[in-house]
Write a protein that holds these residues in place. Structure first.
Motif, mmCIF file in Angstrom:
data_model
loop_
_atom_site.group_PDB
_atom_site.id
_atom_site.type_symbol
_atom_site.label_atom_id
_atom_site.label_comp_id
_atom_site.label_asym_id
_atom_site.label_seq_id
_atom_site.Cartn_x
_atom_site.Cartn_y
_atom_site.Cartn_z
ATOM 1 N N UNK A 28 6.852 16.026 1.996
ATOM 2 C CA UNK A 28 7.382 15.594 3.300
ATOM 3 C C UNK A 28 6.565 14.460 3.911
ATOM 4 N N UNK A 29 5.325 14.313 3.459
ATOM 5 C CA UNK A 29 4.472 13.283 4.063
ATOM 6 C C UNK A 29 3.124 13.291 3.381
ATOM 7 N N UNK A 95 1.273 5.378 -1.627
ATOM 8 C CA UNK A 95 2.166 6.509 -1.343
ATOM 9 C C UNK A 95 2.629 6.457 0.109
ATOM 10 N N UNK A 96 1.702 6.132 1.017
ATOM 11 C CA UNK A 96 2.078 6.033 2.433
ATOM 12 C C UNK A 96 3.172 4.983 2.593
ATOM 13 N N UNK A 188 -9.194 0.075 0.687
ATOM 14 C CA UNK A 188 -7.818 -0.003 0.172
ATOM 15 C C UNK A 188 -6.763 0.266 1.248
ATOM 16 N N UNK A 189 -7.110 0.005 2.517
ATOM 17 C CA UNK A 189 -6.134 0.331 3.568
ATOM 18 C C UNK A 189 -4.885 -0.531 3.474
ATOM 19 N N UNK A 190 -5.002 -1.732 2.842
ATOM 20 C CA UNK A 190 -3.836 -2.628 2.774
ATOM 21 C C UNK A 190 -3.131 -2.588 1.428
ATOM 22 N N UNK A 191 -3.552 -1.693 0.548
ATOM 23 C CA UNK A 191 -3.012 -1.763 -0.818
ATOM 24 C C UNK A 191 -1.512 -1.513 -0.920
ATOM 25 N N UNK A 192 -0.916 -0.914 0.128
ATOM 26 C CA UNK A 192 0.527 -0.652 0.064
ATOM 27 C C UNK A 192 1.354 -1.726 0.750
#
Ligand SMILES: CC(=O)N[C@H]1[C@@H](OP(=O)(O)OP(=O)(O)OC[C@H]2O[C@@H](n3ccc(=O)[nH]c3=O)[C@H](O)[C@@H]2O)O[C@H](CO)[C@@H](O)[C@@H]1O[C@H](C)C(=O)N[C@@H](C)C(=O)N[C@H](CCC(=O)O)C(=O)O
Ligand SMILES: Nc1ncnc2c1ncn2[C@@H]1O[C@H](COP(=O)(O)OP(=O)(O)OP(=O)(O)O)[C@@H](O)[C@H]1O
Ligand SMILES: N[C@H](CCC[C@H](N)C(=O)O)C(=O)O
Ligand SMILES: [Mg+2]
Length: 488
Positions: A28-29, A95-96, A188-192
């Motif tokens: 779900x999250x 994933x986020x 890695x906060x910007x990897x998505x």
């Protein structure tokens, strides 16, 4: 979404399923903080700087987590399907992004020690000037056609970031600029985030409490170019910094379309500049055409920021003539060499966010040509942050200003007087006034015709953090109040 769909995000991922358990639950999250886990969530166990997420797996499961993602080598025995990956933070970010869904179609990120907030803000303003629904995300918060929210982190954590990007996309935002802090890149906060272009301003001393040395700090910044931007994407690099060359080489090696801006720029070439107190007149060459720009901002460094922003805007589809015209209407980001008022005799009082050595040096140098009298500077250094910068900033202030008042700036868990003492050790002749409001009043009280006041370090901030409490505090308000009192 089923767990197996998410596993596919990382080709090397392995899934371990305890006997008798469903290895492919509905997800779900995702959360990396067990306290934010809701039933059906995937919990990312991250090794952090203060704690190890692995110790919170039981807490996450108790709150309803259905699966866990952890590093290959994390010592864990979990009663839930566990995805093993090399870099759980990258997996979390991607994933986020997958779970949140949409993000604005055209996104750019800017990195560098100083100027990120300004460039992100200017880029948004240039897009908006041609009618594009544009947003920015950074230190000062989130600005979009429908919001202006105060921020906390420069680069939000990936779960928060992708929730925000999905909301912005749903609001119709098509263009967004964001700041890529070295912490954000390293973690890695910007990897998505799917980026169309990237920008670099400069590199100086910062965050050496977090990064082992300046090379480690540079490498974190370089991730934007070497790991995040897709091959062929435009990289807008300020050409005149001591670190421009290594950044240009890294971006070229990564197969990016390097476009340099500045005096040595090949994309936007600064040919001539006349600095005035509150503006600069510049001649810029682009694609065989000459532009005369009247930039309505104080501080020559703002011209560098404006060129990086114009480069980003042009590289994401804004016509050069329109981008250049937009520079003449730019508004500075709050608290970046912002003129808050003047004394009756005309001495200007600026609020600025310089909280690191090069920034302080630049700001003091920027106002010198327009100061016939003295430069008065009020500043401090934050607690629980790089201690090494304290004497360096003390020395810079003493060398470049005429009157130095050392005060407090978010002492956090440290003893304020000790922070001041570390600055004062390299600032002979400086005055010490711990209470920031009092320091500002004292500084304004000293101003005479021809003087300039710089209140540095807090910029847009609206609080002073002492211990674990943040008390309301604004340099803008204090300067205004002191000017009003001075006028009586
Ligand atoms: C030092 C640092 O950057 N820390 C960031 C990092 O935290 P961390 O992973 O090290 O966290 P930790 O406290 O060691 O905990 C480890 C793990 O256990 C988890 N945990 C912890 C407690 C619990 O009960 N349950 C639980 O699951 C935590 O959520 C975390 O996943 O990852 C978190 C999620 O992304 C960030 O919120 C956090 O930022 C803290 C709050 C912070 O102050 N960061 C500042 C220094 C920062 O990032 N600044 C930059 C640069 C600003 C600039 O350019 O000047 C920024 O981008 O803002
Ligand atoms: N291009 C530049 N070169 C040098 N100093 C700059 C530059 N741009 C801004 N500064 C200085 O740095 C301060 C912060 O600017 P800005 O907020 O745009 O940078 P930032 O990179 O976002 O900083 P932070 O990492 O603290 O969020 C300004 O108030 C000014 O003192
Ligand atoms: N993003 C920076 C801001 C510092 C601002 C300054 N006022 C301080 O508190 O040191 C940090 O958290 O290190
Ligand atoms: Mg910033």
């Amino acid at each position: 979404m089923r767990l197996h769909e998410l596993v596919g995000i990382d080709a090397q991922a392995r899934i371990e399923t305890p006997e008798g358990m469903d290895g492919n639950p509905e997800v779900a999250g995702i959360a990396s903080d067990s306290r934010k886990v809701q039933p059906g969530y995937l919990f990312a166990a991250l090794a952090g700087s203060k704690a190890d997420g692995a110790t919170y797996v039981a807490d996450a499961l108790a709150r309803g987590a259905v699966a866990v993602v952890a590093a290959d080598d994390a010592a864990l025995t979990v009663k839930a399907p566990t995805i093993r990956v090399k870099e759980p933070r990258a997996f979390l970010a991607r994933t986020a992004a997958r779970i949140a869904g949409a993000q604005p179609k055209t996104m750019v990120a800017v990195t560098g020690t100083a100027g990120k907030t300004s460039v992100a803000s200017f880029t948004r303003q240039i897009w908006a000037s041609v009618g594009l629904p544009a947003a920015m995300i950074g230190t000062t918060g989130v600005v979009s056609p429908s919001r202006n929210d105060y921020g906390s982190l420069t680069t939000p954590d990936p779960v928060e970031l992708h929730r925000l990007l999905a909301e912005l996309a749903a609001e119709g935002v098509t263009h967004a600029s964001m700041e890529a802090s070295s912490h954000g890149l390293d973690q890695h906060r910007l990897d998505g985030v799917t980026l169309q272009a990237g920008g670099f301003t400069n590199l100086g001393r910062d965050h050496l409490d977090y990064h082992a040395d300046i090379t480690d700090y540079l490498n974190a910044k370089l991730r934007l170019f070497t790991a995040l931007l897709p091959k062929g994407a435009p990289a807008i690099i300020f050409s005149d910094d001591a670190y421009s060359d290594p950044v240009i080489s890294a971006a070229r090696d990564a197969g990016l379309d390097v476009r340099t801006v500045g005096r040595g720029g090949n994309f936007l070439a600064l040919k001539r500049v006349e600095h005035q107190r509150q503006r600069q007149l510049a001649e810029v060459h682009h694609a065989g055409k000459i532009y005369e720009i009247d930039l309505p901002l104080a501080g020559d460094f703002q011209l560098s920021n404006a060129l990086v922003a114009a480069g980003l805007a042009i590289s994401t589809g804004v016509a050069p003539d329109q981008a250049m015209a937009a520079l003449e209407r730019l508004e500075g980001a709050s608290g970046r060499l912002e003129l808050v008022g003047t004394t009756q005799e005309g001495a200007p009082a600026y609020v600025d966010y310089a909280h690191k050595p090069e920034a302080l040096e630049n700001v003091l140098k920027a106002v010198r040509p327009f100061t016939t009298g003295r430069i008065v500077v009020v500043f401090g250094c934050g607690g629980d942050r790089d201690r090494g910068k304290r004497p360096i900033m003390g020395e810079i202030a003493t060398r470049l200003a005429d009157v130095v008042i050392v005060t407090d700036d978010n002492p956090r868990s440290e003893v304020p007087g000790e922070i001041r003492a570390e600055i004062l050790a390299a600032a002979p002749g400086a005055t010490e006034i711990g209470d920031r409001a009092e320091a500002i009043r004292a500084a304004v009280g000293l101003l005479k015709k021809g003087d300039t006041l710089i209140v540095a370090g807090k910029g847009h901030e609206n609080g002073q953090t002492i211990g674990d409490r943040t008390l309301p505090f604004s340099d803008h308000e204090q300067v205004r109040a002191a000017l009003a009192a001075h006028a009586q």
